[in-house]
Design an enzyme around this catalytic site. Structure first.
Site, PDB file in Angstrom:
ATOM      1  N   VAL A   1       0.851  -1.199   0.000  1.00 38.96           N
ATOM      2  CA  VAL A   1       0.000   0.000   0.000  1.00 38.96           C
ATOM      3  C   VAL A   1       0.887   1.251   0.000  1.00 38.96           C
ATOM      4  O   VAL A   1       0.610   2.217  -0.690  1.00 38.96           O
ATOM      5  CB  VAL A   1      -0.975   0.009   1.203  1.00 38.96           C
TER       6      VAL A   1
ATOM      7  N   SER B   1       5.315   2.443  -8.149  1.00 38.91           N
ATOM      8  CA  SER B   1       4.168   1.541  -8.247  1.00 38.91           C
ATOM      9  C   SER B   1       3.315   1.846  -9.480  1.00 38.91           C
ATOM     10  O   SER B   1       2.702   0.945 -10.050  1.00 38.91           O
ATOM     11  CB  SER B   1       3.324   1.596  -6.984  1.00 38.91           C
ATOM     12  N   SER B   2       3.312   3.103  -9.961  1.00 35.82           N
ATOM     13  CA  SER B   2       2.464   3.386 -11.127  1.00 35.82           C
ATOM     14  C   SER B   2       3.033   2.773 -12.398  1.00 35.82           C
ATOM     15  O   SER B   2       2.288   2.219 -13.216  1.00 35.82           O
ATOM     16  CB  SER B   2       2.216   4.887 -11.282  1.00 35.82           C
TER      17      SER B   2
ATOM     18  N   ALA C   1       4.957   0.117 -12.406  1.00 32.59           N
ATOM     19  CA  ALA C   1       4.848  -1.340 -12.213  1.00 32.59           C
ATOM     20  C   ALA C   1       3.432  -1.817 -12.520  1.00 32.59           C
ATOM     21  O   ALA C   1       3.238  -2.833 -13.205  1.00 32.59           O
ATOM     22  CB  ALA C   1       5.244  -1.719 -10.777  1.00 32.59           C
TER      23      ALA C   1
ATOM     24  N   ASP D   1      11.266   4.348 -15.630  1.00 32.88           N
ATOM     25  CA  ASP D   1      10.589   3.491 -14.653  1.00 32.88           C
ATOM     26  C   ASP D   1       9.843   2.346 -15.350  1.00 32.88           C
ATOM     27  O   ASP D   1       9.788   1.227 -14.838  1.00 32.88           O
ATOM     28  CB  ASP D   1       9.640   4.319 -13.769  1.00 32.88           C
TER      29      ASP D   1
HETATM   30  O1  PMV Z   1      10.290  10.731  -8.769  1.00 30.32           O
HETATM   31  P1  PMV Z   1      10.626   9.511  -9.514  1.00 30.32           P
HETATM   32  O2  PMV Z   1      11.264   8.455  -8.663  1.00 30.32           O
HETATM   33  O3  PMV Z   1       9.497   8.988 -10.349  1.00 30.32           O
HETATM   34  O4  PMV Z   1      11.788   9.873 -10.566  1.00 30.32           O
HETATM   35  C1  PMV Z   1      11.655  10.875 -11.522  1.00 30.32           C
HETATM   36  C2  PMV Z   1      12.893  10.939 -12.369  1.00 30.32           C
HETATM   37  C3  PMV Z   1      12.936  12.110 -13.331  1.00 30.32           C
HETATM   38  O5  PMV Z   1      14.144  11.992 -14.086  1.00 30.32           O
HETATM   39  C4  PMV Z   1      12.988  13.414 -12.578  1.00 30.32           C
HETATM   40  C5  PMV Z   1      11.745  12.110 -14.285  1.00 30.32           C
HETATM   41  C6  PMV Z   1      11.764  11.030 -15.329  1.00 30.32           C
HETATM   42  O6  PMV Z   1      10.685  10.676 -15.817  1.00 30.32           O
HETATM   43  O7  PMV Z   1      12.844  10.550 -15.718  1.00 30.32           O
END
Ligand code: PMV
Length: 323
Positions: free
Chosen positions: A105, A112-113, A115, A156
């Site tokens: 949670v 998490s988004s 993933a 991500d």
């Molecule tokens: O805040 P986080 O962990 O989602 O990381 C963002 C990383 C950035 O380089 C600032 C933005 C991106 O999409 O790469």
């Protein structure tokens, strides 16, 4: 027939912000996994269950003709909907689906988004027997993430797909690094304002003084390349030095905060090779590169500042089917 997929969260190691401007970043997948289960139903709607909805004692049912409704603020539901909408459009499918997600949670800002998006698309392609490769999976997932949050490098999404530790640059295939061990301590400093706001703030600065900010991005890109080599050589001292320099540059972009800085300084002064924030900044996580012999003293120093040490597996496996 039910299909369950899971995808890992991520910890940005080097290159945040610069990666939005085509420079590389390094990211490791963490074993905070999100599971998504998809099951065909005979309804003309999507039925959604997530841990947040469960905690509120409800689920969401969305008829197909309301799929484009934008008011759903429950965490992760927007990403699930964007994923299904994109997949429906691309493959010309309309099928009732029951969607259930499970996972932590609190994911501490560790992805998490992305993933949930990757796991949803992976489960969808599997459920409908659509052949795919990582590129199709990435393109669909990244488009879905952009539909919700408008900007982002996609690091991500790549991390959720490939897992492990990757060297990522937009529009290029990620390189999966041959490493299975990273001596890190991760500290969570508290919630932050949205990544989008922080990226836009930095962007604003770049509009005002592009000749300076672009040099900072370029330097962060070079640091990231050096860090890649250092990781491949298990050269943790060098990685620590590079982390400290990268942190200084992130500070100069204005995304450091006292709550991040305190555990970073505490880790350094209790023997870490180096420490920096991870991700957009403004809160969320920091990490320290350490010698295993001093792990407990560094963890303690980080906790004394009020940050929470997270014990997470790194180099986690990318998206996969669950039995
Ligand atoms: O805040 P986080 O962990 O989602 O990381 C963002 C990383 C950035 O380089 C600032 C933005 C991106 O999409 O790469």
């Amino acid at each position: 027939l039910k299909v369950i997929a899971s995808a890992p969260g991520k910890l940005m190691l080097f290159g945040e912000h610069a990666v939005v401007h085509k420079h590389p970043c390094l990211v490791t997948a963490v074993d905070l996994r999100v599971q998504v289960s998809l099951e065909k139903t005979n309804d003309q709607s999507l039925l959604i269950n997530t841990p947040h909805l469960n905690a509120e004692g409800r689920s969401i049912s969305i008829p197909f003709d309301e799929l484009f409704n934008d008011d759903l603020n429950t965490p992760n539901v927007k990403f699930i909907l964007a994923s299904i909408k994109n997949a429906f459009s691309k493959f010309n499918i309309r099928q009732g689906i029951r969607i259930r997600t499970s996972g932590p949670v609190n994911s501490y800002g560790l992805g998490s988004s992305s993933a949930v998006t990757v796991a949803t698309i992976f489960a969808f392609l599997t459920l409908f027997d659509i052949p795919f490769n990582n590129k199709l999976l990435f393109d669909l997932s990244y488009a879905s993430v952009l539909d919700v949050q408008k900007l982002g490098s996609g690091f991500d999404v790549a991390s959720a797909i490939y897992g492990n530790t990757i060297f990522f640059q937009t529009k290029q295939d990620p390189e999966v690094l041959k490493t299975d061990y990273l001596p890190l301590v991760i500290g969570y400093s508290g919630a932050k304002v949205s990544t989008i706001d922080l990226v836009q703030e930095v962007e604003q600065k770049r509009n005002e003084i592009p000749e300076i900010i672009d040099l900072i991005y370029e330097t962060i890109g070079k640091i990231t390349k050096r860090a890649r080599t250092a990781i491949l050589n298990n050269d943790w001292k060098t990685i620590g030095k590079l982390a400290n320099i990268n942190q200084g540059l992130l500070d100069s972009l204005g995304v450091n905060t006292p709550r991040l800085n305190e555990p970073i300084l505490a880790a350094r002064s209790s023997g870490a090779f180096g420490a920096k924030l991870s991700g957009a900044g403004g809160g969320d996580c920091m990490f320290a590169i350490i010698d295993e012999n001093s792990r407990s003293q560094i963890e303690e120093a980080i906790e004394v500042t009020g940050a929470k040490v997270l014990h997470l597996g790194l180099n986690a496996e990318g998206v996969r089917l669950e039995k």
